[in-house]
Design an enzyme around this catalytic site. Structure first.
Site, short mmCIF file in Angstrom:
data_model
loop_
_atom_site.label_atom_id
_atom_site.label_comp_id
_atom_site.label_asym_id
_atom_site.label_seq_id
_atom_site.Cartn_x
_atom_site.Cartn_y
_atom_site.Cartn_z
CE LYS A 1 -3.83 2.07 2.62
NZ LYS A 1 -4.73 1.92 3.79
CB SER B 1 -8.00 3.82 2.73
OG SER B 1 -7.19 3.20 3.71
CB SER C 1 -8.36 0.91 5.54
OG SER C 1 -9.11 2.09 5.36
N1 GLN Z 1 -13.20 4.61 6.25
C1 GLN Z 1 -12.47 4.99 7.41
C2 GLN Z 1 -11.97 6.42 7.27
O1 GLN Z 1 -12.21 6.98 6.28
C3 GLN Z 1 -11.36 4.04 7.71
C4 GLN Z 1 -10.14 4.27 6.90
C5 GLN Z 1 -8.99 3.43 7.34
O2 GLN Z 1 -9.15 2.41 8.02
N2 GLN Z 1 -7.81 3.88 6.97
O3 GLN Z 1 -11.35 6.94 8.13
#
Ligand code: GLN
Length: 487
Positions: free
Chosen positions: A78, A153, A177
């Site tokens: 990532k 994400s 994410s």
């Molecule tokens: N959807 C969540 C956010 O936007 C989680 C994102 C994540 O786990 N990095 O913060």
């Protein structure tokens, strides 16, 4: 050799490399070519020269009898993990072209186990998002239906694995994410206990929640990667726990007889789409066939996890992202008059709209006069959410439920409604707030033929148990083996 390389799991590739059925160089060439031909938008950076050099070093170690546990097996990272061999952007214009002088600890550990990096994977900007639509470098397409999001994400990681461009990848999970994109793309992913794997070199979003972990097609592969990733990193990450690394493959075949699976009623309420529910119910029925028993439990503050998370995470983000000021890292605006205008312009140009929204929310909830009403209150409820889990674990060994309330939505569907994205995090946020390990395992398919993941949540340090449950389920089902059409 009948199976093509990209249909092989990490375990199969590792075995073939060890047996010299194929070389690390051949494997790397195959996957680099797949990445170059990828149409999902998963990759933000490739560096075939560096990848092949890593593969050649693997071949030399194999020849010298010095192979690591995952020697020569390719993976993607990532783009939130810093890497020396590839640029790192965190999905942001702010870091366009940025090159780190060092590798993140997880990148280094996987390399020490012998893994070869194919490239860097697209993600929501600074990992803020649930659909990978907040990347400054374009959305990623879900390989199961290219008009839909891959989740976020870690959307590039999930899509690249589902499209069989890489057999495994790293992801990070702050509020879901790893689990949610794994669910949306029909793959497997695990977020370990907060602090079990080092955060060093993982670009910070919300430091009290951020946790890296592996994504792959099978639970066995996740176990192999996680074994290489975990362990303390005292010199570099003071929040990494003093808990030794573990061989997470050791108990994969343990019997599920007598296992008590807690079913939180709040995870199966009105908000859950019928198709997702049906798939999760079927997977649970399969687990009872394997000897587990289902126990009704309650996680009464599930709904509160949304406001709590969307106060704490932006608060921490507003602090973490203050380092991007046009001076030390990344983008600097061209025409400014004084230092302050340089800060302002650089940040205005470098950050995307969701990141700005979070910085503003975070700054607001931390500001004088509002701190007690929002941030402090959220911290108190966060503790109660963690306590609710401990109460639940008095009645059960693991907790199971959906990962997300519905299958992957259409690209652009939530474009003018950020809150719709936030609400879809409802089932992943509780474990994040409590710092508990959680995973997503393919449970079937729902509306529009889209994959559905089942979430498994364990008590602290019970990653091996979660992986065991997922592995047993995967031995009894074939959802993780299916591929999107045309792949
Ligand atoms: N959807 C969540 C956010 O936007 C989680 C994102 C994540 O786990 N990095 O913060």
């Amino acid at each position: 050799m009948t199976t093509v390389l990209h249909d092989m799991t990490v375990a199969e590739l590792a075995a073939g490399l060890k047996a010299k059925t194929f070389s690390a160089t051949e494997v790397a060439q195959h996957f680099v070519a797949r990445a170059q031909a990828d149409t999902t938008g998963s990759f933000l950076a490739l560096n075939p020269e560096a990848t092949l050099a890593q593969a050649q070093a693997s071949d030399e170690r194999i020849a010298a009898g010095k192979a690591g546990a995952l020697e020569g097996v390719p993976l993607g990272h990532k783009d939130i993990f810093v890497t020396q061999d590839f640029p790192t952007t965190a999905g942001s214009k702010m870091l366009e072209g940025y090159r780190s002088p060092f590798d993140a600890t997880l990148v280094r550990r996987l390399a020490e186990a012998g893994m070869v990096t194919v490239g860097k994977l697209n993600c929501d900007e600074f990992a803020m998002g649930s659909g990978n639509e907040n990347s400054a470098y374009g959305s990623v397409k879900n390989p199961w239906d290219t008009s839909r999001v891959p989740g976020g994400s870690s959307g590039g990681s999930a899509a690249a694995i589902a499209a069989r461009v890489v057999p495994a990848a790293t992801g990070t999970d702050t509020g879901g994410s790893i689990r949610q994109p794994a669910s949306f793309c029909g793959i497997t992913g695990i977020k370990p206990t907060y602090g079990r794997a080092s955060r060093y070199g993982m670009i910070a979003y919300a430091s009290s929640l951020d946790q890296g972990g592996p994504m792959a097609r099978t639970a066995e592969d996740c176990a192999l990667l996680l074994s290489a990733m975990c362990g303390p990193d005292p010199d570099r990450d003071s929040t990494s726990l003093d808990v030794p690394a573990e061989d997470f493959t050791a108990s994969l075949n343990a019997d599920l007889k007598g296992l008590r699976i807690g079913i939180p009623k709040e995870f199966f309420g009105e908000g859950l789409a019928a198709d997702v529910r049906a798939a999760v119910d079927a997977a649970l029925a399969e687990l009872t066939q394997l000897g587990a028993t289902l126990v009704p439990i309650s996680l009464p503050r599930t709904e509160l996890s949304i406001p709590v998370y969307y106060i704490i995470a932006p608060a921490e983000a507003s602090s973490n992202l203050s380092r991007f000021d046009g001076v030390k890292f990344g983008h600097r605006a061209k025409d400014y008059t004084d230092l302050e205008s340089m800060y302002k312009k650089s940040r205005a140009e470098g950050f995307g709209s969701e990141v700005k929204r979070r910085i503003m929310t975070g700054t607001y909830v931390l500001s004088h006069g509002y701190y007690d009403a929002y941030y402090l209150q959220a911290q108190k409820i966060r503790r109660m959410i963690a306590d609710d889990f401990q109460n639940a674990f008095k009645q059960c060994d693991v907790i199971a439920g959906p990962v997300a309330p519905k299958v992957a939505w259409k690209l652009g569907e939530n474009a003018n409604d950020p809150v719709a994205d936030y609400l879809a995090d409802i089932f992943t946020l509780p474990a994040s707030l409590a710092g508990l390990p959680g995973m997503s395992v393919p449970a079937g398919f729902g509306a529009h033929g889209m994959p559905v993941g089942m979430q498994l949540i364990g008590n602290y340090f019970k990653e091996a148990q979660l992986l065991n449950v997922a592995h047993r389920l995967q031995q009894a089902t074939d959802f993780h083996l299916r591929k999107p059409e045309g792949i």
